[in-house]
Design an enzyme around this catalytic site. Structure first.
Site, PDB file in Angstrom:
ATOM      1  N   HIS A  98     -13.769 -19.082 -28.794  1.00 12.78           N
ATOM      2  CA  HIS A  98     -13.224 -18.838 -30.128  1.00 12.78           C
ATOM      3  C   HIS A  98     -13.119 -17.325 -30.405  1.00 12.78           C
ATOM      4  O   HIS A  98     -12.043 -16.820 -30.728  1.00 12.78           O
ATOM      5  CB  HIS A  98     -14.116 -19.512 -31.180  1.00 12.78           C
ATOM      6  CG  HIS A  98     -13.653 -19.339 -32.592  1.00 12.78           C
ATOM      7  ND1 HIS A  98     -12.956 -20.307 -33.272  1.00 12.78           N
ATOM      8  CD2 HIS A  98     -13.766 -18.303 -33.456  1.00 12.78           C
ATOM      9  CE1 HIS A  98     -12.666 -19.879 -34.489  1.00 12.78           C
ATOM     10  NE2 HIS A  98     -13.149 -18.656 -34.629  1.00 12.78           N
ATOM     11  N   GLU A  99     -14.235 -16.632 -30.234  1.00 10.25           N
ATOM     12  CA  GLU A  99     -14.234 -15.193 -30.544  1.00 10.25           C
ATOM     13  C   GLU A  99     -13.333 -14.429 -29.575  1.00 10.25           C
ATOM     14  O   GLU A  99     -12.672 -13.468 -29.964  1.00 10.25           O
ATOM     15  CB  GLU A  99     -15.661 -14.628 -30.533  1.00 10.25           C
ATOM     16  CG  GLU A  99     -16.622 -15.250 -31.565  1.00 10.25           C
ATOM     17  CD  GLU A  99     -16.089 -15.262 -32.992  1.00 10.25           C
ATOM     18  OE1 GLU A  99     -15.250 -14.410 -33.341  1.00 10.25           O
ATOM     19  OE2 GLU A  99     -16.505 -16.153 -33.771  1.00 10.25           O
TER      20      GLU A  99
ATOM     21  N   HIS B 188      -9.870 -14.527 -30.811  1.00 12.65           N
ATOM     22  CA  HIS B 188      -9.667 -13.442 -31.791  1.00 12.65           C
ATOM     23  C   HIS B 188      -9.519 -12.108 -31.051  1.00 12.65           C
ATOM     24  O   HIS B 188      -8.674 -11.272 -31.392  1.00 12.65           O
ATOM     25  CB  HIS B 188     -10.884 -13.326 -32.715  1.00 12.65           C
ATOM     26  CG  HIS B 188     -10.951 -14.369 -33.792  1.00 12.65           C
ATOM     27  ND1 HIS B 188      -9.938 -14.592 -34.698  1.00 12.65           N
ATOM     28  CD2 HIS B 188     -11.951 -15.230 -34.151  1.00 12.65           C
ATOM     29  CE1 HIS B 188     -10.308 -15.555 -35.556  1.00 12.65           C
ATOM     30  NE2 HIS B 188     -11.513 -15.964 -35.237  1.00 12.65           N
TER      31      HIS B 188
ATOM     32  N   GLU C   4      -6.930 -16.853 -37.099  1.00  9.69           N
ATOM     33  CA  GLU C   4      -7.678 -18.075 -36.788  1.00  9.69           C
ATOM     34  C   GLU C   4      -6.859 -18.995 -35.874  1.00  9.69           C
ATOM     35  O   GLU C   4      -7.429 -19.771 -35.106  1.00  9.69           O
ATOM     36  CB  GLU C   4      -8.063 -18.774 -38.103  1.00  9.69           C
ATOM     37  CG  GLU C   4      -9.189 -19.775 -37.994  1.00  9.69           C
ATOM     38  CD  GLU C   4     -10.549 -19.184 -37.600  1.00  9.69           C
ATOM     39  OE1 GLU C   4     -10.709 -17.949 -37.561  1.00  9.69           O
ATOM     40  OE2 GLU C   4     -11.455 -19.988 -37.298  1.00  9.69           O
TER      41      GLU C   4
END
Ligand code: ZN
Length: 499
Positions: free
Chosen positions: A263-264, A267, A293
């Site tokens: 997830h990170e 980003h 997101e």
């Protein structure tokens, strides 16, 4: 060639954003490295640098620089996005009287403490007066900033520039209509995953090695970024050449760090893909929280929870972690795709997650419009929860007191999470149409074609296009619910033995 007045303007913009980026670096350091006794004077350092950026933005000569640049560079498409976005930021700042900003800051610091206590004792009444006051102040903010239809738009604009609640609601309503029955069907499905396979022992050092391997395969450049440990995971893009990711480890729950890092890193890829030539200006910055997101959720859910991905990576995981050697791929795949209505938003799976957001979006708008009294919020929360997810919170701590956002006066932020899920599916479908061999490449551990496509179509543009325009350019259509629902149905119906 941009005019001289534009050069003077953009030099000032870079100073403002550089101060903001230094502030982020200090915050990253505070979350990862700062020794306990450093906190007190760190607050002073942060206050100073925030002041520098605020003064440079709101001072009278910034207004003059901006106006001159607007006059002399009107119609130049190369500089228009920077003028547009700085005008927006400037207007938002100067429209708010200092006294109002200060009162919000004072109210928030009390409200946060009250919220912590209220949540601990599951006592909504203790938090209610603070919430009431914050809503009143935020209504004033919306009035000062201005809106055409409803106050919520003025607040949401801070996080998702240009978004309108009426449009968001239309898409959310369509999702809700199809998603609620799907969740109900999954709840009573004949097949259930064995979640215990997620809780086997995974030493922290081995998890760290896997994280790095996967982030590198995704195309995250460790010469232009880092991965460290913090209590709450985040990604901080200081510049495209210095992107800091964090994670946390649980040796008995592998998915936390594994999917947290994907997830990170999603980003992080966005931040690394921004154009360094436009660093510290809107053209070198991300579009909105929702678009940001979409990148993290695409990597975490659409790639990281897909079967193709694990065809390649699961044998590597099994080689590194002996506790998984006897667990078949299909059991692992089913377990990482567990769908279960739960009370807590941050623990929700990709199917039920958007329902948590829709509930908050609806309540926030009604509270701001004064259609619901604050004291009635817990009951309204629980009713909506029951009708959307089929379960009822047993306490307000597990219900309307669970998130910190309202205590910080943050209204209009939640929808960006759900928008991210919807944008992600629409972008991913476009990527698959443009790259027909994508699933096959992913099944061979080749993730860079997707990263390169995202970079070329989304990252490198910075804020050249607003979110709605970007979605249309990349996918040929405005944001809708169809790709999201199609993704959920085609994946979860067979998995749970539904037809
Ligand atoms: Zn995120």
């Amino acid at each position: 060639m941009p005019s001289q007045s534009y050069q003077a303007f953009i030099t000032r913009v870079r100073e403002i954003q550089m101060a903001a980026s230094i502030e982020s670096l200090l915050e990253w350091d505070q979350e990862t490295m700062l020794p306990p006794r450093g906190a007190e004077l760190r607050a002073a350092q942060l206050g100073f640098i925030a002041g520098v950026s605020h003064e440079r933005l709101t001072g009278s000569d910034f207004a003059r620089l901006l106006e001159q640049a607007e006059r002399e560079s009107a119609g130049d498409p190369e500089v228009e996005p920077n003028l547009r976005e700085m005008r927006r930021a400037f207007d938002r700042k100067v429209k708010l009287p200092t006294s109002l900003v200060q009162e919000i800051a004072r109210t928030v610091s009390l409200a946060k403490e009250a919220w912590v206590r209220a949540r601990k004792g599951s006592n909504f009444a203790a938090f209610a007066p603070h919430l009431e006051k914050l809503l009143d102040l935020k209504r004033q903010v919306a009035e000062k900033i201005g809106f055409t239809t409803e106050p919520y738009d003025a607040l949401m604009d801070e996080y998702e520039p240009g978004a309108r609640s009426a449009d968001v609601q239309k898409v959310f309503d369509q999702v809700k209509k199809e998603l609620v029955p799907l969740v109900a069907a999954i709840r009573s499905a004949p097949r259930r995953p064995d979640e215990s396979v997620l809780k086997r022992h995974a030493p922290r050092e081995t998890q760290a090695v896997l994280n790095r391997l996967i982030a590198t395969a995704m195309g995250f450049d460790f010469d232009a970024g880092r991965l460290d440990v913090s209590t709450h995971p985040f990604c901080s893009g200081l510049t495209p050449q210095d992107v800091r990711l964090t994670t946390r480890y649980d040796e008995h729950y592998l998915p936390m760090s594994l999917f947290g890092v994907m997830h990170e890193a999603g980003h992080g890829l966005y931040e690394q893909g921004l154009d360094p030539a436009h660093a510290f200006t809107p053209l070198g910055q991300s579009v909105s929280l929702g678009i940001h997101e979409s990148q993290s959720r695409m990597w975490e859910n659409l790639v990281g929870r897909s079967r193709s991905f694990w065809l390649y990576f699961y044998p590597l995981l099994q080689a590194a972690l002996p506790a998984w050697r006897e667990v078949p791929l299909d059991d692992w795949y089913f377990a990482i795709n567990t769908v279960k209505p739960s009370l807590i938003r941050v623990e929700a799976d990709e199917v039920t997650y958007n329902l948590h957001i829709m509930l908050r979006f609806d309540l926030e708008r009604r509270m701001l419009r004064g259609e619901i009294a604050v004291r009635d919020v817990p009951a309204a929360w629980n009713d909506a929860f029951k009708s959307l997810l089929g379960i009822t919170p047993s306490s307000d701590a597990e219900g309307c007191l669970q998130d910190i956002h309202w205590s910080m006066g943050i209204f209009g932020y939640f929808p960006t999470y759900a928008l991210g899920n919807l944008y992600a599916c629409q972008f991913f479908k476009a990527a698959n149409q443009a790259l027909p061999d994508l699933p096959a490449r992913i099944a061979h551990g080749e993730l860079q074609p997707l990263r390169d496509w995202l970079r070329k179509n989304i990252h490198v543009h910075g804020q050249r296009y607003r979110a709605d325009e970007l979605v249309k350019r990349v996918t040929g259509r405005p944001l809708g619910h169809a790709d999201f629902m199609e993704h959920l149905r085609s994946k979860y119906q067979p998995l749970y033995g539904l037809h």
